[in-house]
Design a protein around this motif. Sequence first.
Motif, PDB file in Angstrom:
ATOM      1  N   ASN A 249       1.679   0.644   8.754  1.00 56.63           N
ATOM      2  CA  ASN A 249       1.017   1.607   7.886  1.00 56.63           C
ATOM      3  C   ASN A 249      -0.327   1.032   7.450  1.00 56.63           C
ATOM      4  O   ASN A 249      -0.472  -0.182   7.279  1.00 56.63           O
ATOM      5  N   LEU A 250      -1.292   1.906   7.256  1.00 59.16           N
ATOM      6  CA  LEU A 250      -2.598   1.470   6.768  1.00 59.16           C
ATOM      7  C   LEU A 250      -3.045   2.436   5.674  1.00 59.16           C
ATOM      8  O   LEU A 250      -3.189   3.636   5.912  1.00 59.16           O
ATOM      9  N   ASP A 251      -3.227   1.891   4.463  1.00 54.97           N
ATOM     10  CA  ASP A 251      -3.733   2.687   3.339  1.00 54.97           C
ATOM     11  C   ASP A 251      -5.227   2.398   3.230  1.00 54.97           C
ATOM     12  O   ASP A 251      -5.630   1.337   2.732  1.00 54.97           O
TER      13      ASP A 251
ATOM     14  N   PHE B 147       3.155   7.705   4.968  1.00 61.44           N
ATOM     15  CA  PHE B 147       4.189   7.826   5.992  1.00 61.44           C
ATOM     16  C   PHE B 147       5.397   6.973   5.615  1.00 61.44           C
ATOM     17  O   PHE B 147       5.271   5.888   5.058  1.00 61.44           O
ATOM     18  N   SER B 148       6.578   7.487   5.949  1.00 63.63           N
ATOM     19  CA  SER B 148       7.831   6.832   5.565  1.00 63.63           C
ATOM     20  C   SER B 148       8.318   5.878   6.660  1.00 63.63           C
ATOM     21  O   SER B 148       7.756   5.816   7.756  1.00 63.63           O
ATOM     22  N   ARG B 149       9.384   5.175   6.343  1.00 64.36           N
ATOM     23  CA  ARG B 149      10.003   4.282   7.325  1.00 64.36           C
ATOM     24  C   ARG B 149      10.524   5.092   8.508  1.00 64.36           C
ATOM     25  O   ARG B 149      10.441   4.654   9.658  1.00 64.36           O
ATOM     26  N   LEU B 150      11.047   6.294   8.236  1.00 65.07           N
ATOM     27  CA  LEU B 150      11.526   7.161   9.312  1.00 65.07           C
ATOM     28  C   LEU B 150      10.357   7.593  10.213  1.00 65.07           C
ATOM     29  O   LEU B 150      10.497   7.665  11.440  1.00 65.07           O
ATOM     30  N   ASP B 151       9.194   7.857   9.601  1.00 67.68           N
ATOM     31  CA  ASP B 151       8.005   8.207  10.370  1.00 67.68           C
ATOM     32  C   ASP B 151       7.602   7.060  11.301  1.00 67.68           C
ATOM     33  O   ASP B 151       7.225   7.280  12.462  1.00 67.68           O
ATOM     34  N   LYS B 152       7.688   5.836  10.790  1.00 68.38           N
ATOM     35  CA  LYS B 152       7.347   4.659  11.606  1.00 68.38           C
ATOM     36  C   LYS B 152       8.283   4.535  12.799  1.00 68.38           C
ATOM     37  O   LYS B 152       7.850   4.262  13.924  1.00 68.38           O
TER      38      LYS B 152
END
Length: 399
Positions: free
Chosen positions: A114-116, A164-169
Amino acid sequence: MREAGADPAPDTHHCGDDGSDLVEIEMAVAYDDLIFSIYQESAEASPWIDALERLRGSLQANVACLRIAESNSTAPQQLYAAGPLVSPQALHDWENHHPRDLLPFDLKIGEVENLDWRETPSSRSIGTLLNDYDIAHMIVTCVDVLDGAQVTLNCARGRGEEPFSRLDKSFLRHIGMHFRKAMRIRRELTHARIVGGFQTDALDNLGIAAILLTPSRKTYLLNRTAQFALDHQIGLRVLAMGLHATEEADDPTFQKALREALQPNIPFESKALRIGRGENGGRLNVIVRRRTHPSFLTGDPEHSVLIFVRVHEPVGRGDVKMLQQLFGFTNTESQLAIGLAKGMCLKDIEAELNILHNTARAHLRSMFLKAEVSRQSQLVSLITSSLVPLGRDMRNKLQ
């Protein structure tokens, strides 16, 4: 650069008491459609536009992007993207930034991060891009590394949206695996297409028609010279019953060679034939050769037939420049060499070039010296066996 339309993915609709079941069915169908698009588009000229749009919809992102960037290169990266704000100008804006500015950390193949961007230091120009295209949260995976180029797949959401969630990853990692397989398929297809193009161009330059005959007697023309030959019925023609020699007297011998080559249970060596050219007279050299290969349907070995026909002379009038470069011949010497290679007698060449016999003999002596031969037969052999035809410009039409 490639872009997709801005139409959003269709909404999911519920229906009565079985609404939850319908949602699951629609999600499964959407997933199947996404995977199908990834592989289907691997063979298209503008790949993965529909697949990226489907991925964007699945992850509720405002953009989905496949990026190909060479390591340690200042060359523009290539982007394929889908989303409402995607446009040629947007792609241009992003492609002209250094890959490290857009991905400020290293990824191994299959890794997802993830990148914020709100918490990531960036240059003023990158900050402007992020603001203009409403990108705050990004999820990215390294799809593959091919020939020194890193391929990444990312999706982004805007300000005010959930990260984005862990499920998205997990989902992106799985989709990235399919993109990796599809890209390797595309690479193999492109490689085969390029190599096949080189091979057919070489046969065209040499004036050789190449034809494939399958066990079911289906005919495939493998190069332009084959198409030219059959269009003009030079040596061969296609009738309702299949491929035949143009001159009926030659057809029984030709058909016998084809039948023997297609017989799977008997040994077969290549056959060399001479068949009539057709209307313009003369004879052509033909090779009939068996080729064993896996069946397209079952994978079992099957026998097809390759047919090679010498349609044009090994050396022609278009090869003057190559002869000059290869042997240092003058223009007239090159024309003389071509005439000899075509089987013309010296007297006819002299008349064609409008030169005297003594002048032609002087040219021959000069050519012997330059080509390091001592007899006319050696010169002809040297010319006809040279690589000169491979230098022909194939943009010219076949003559």
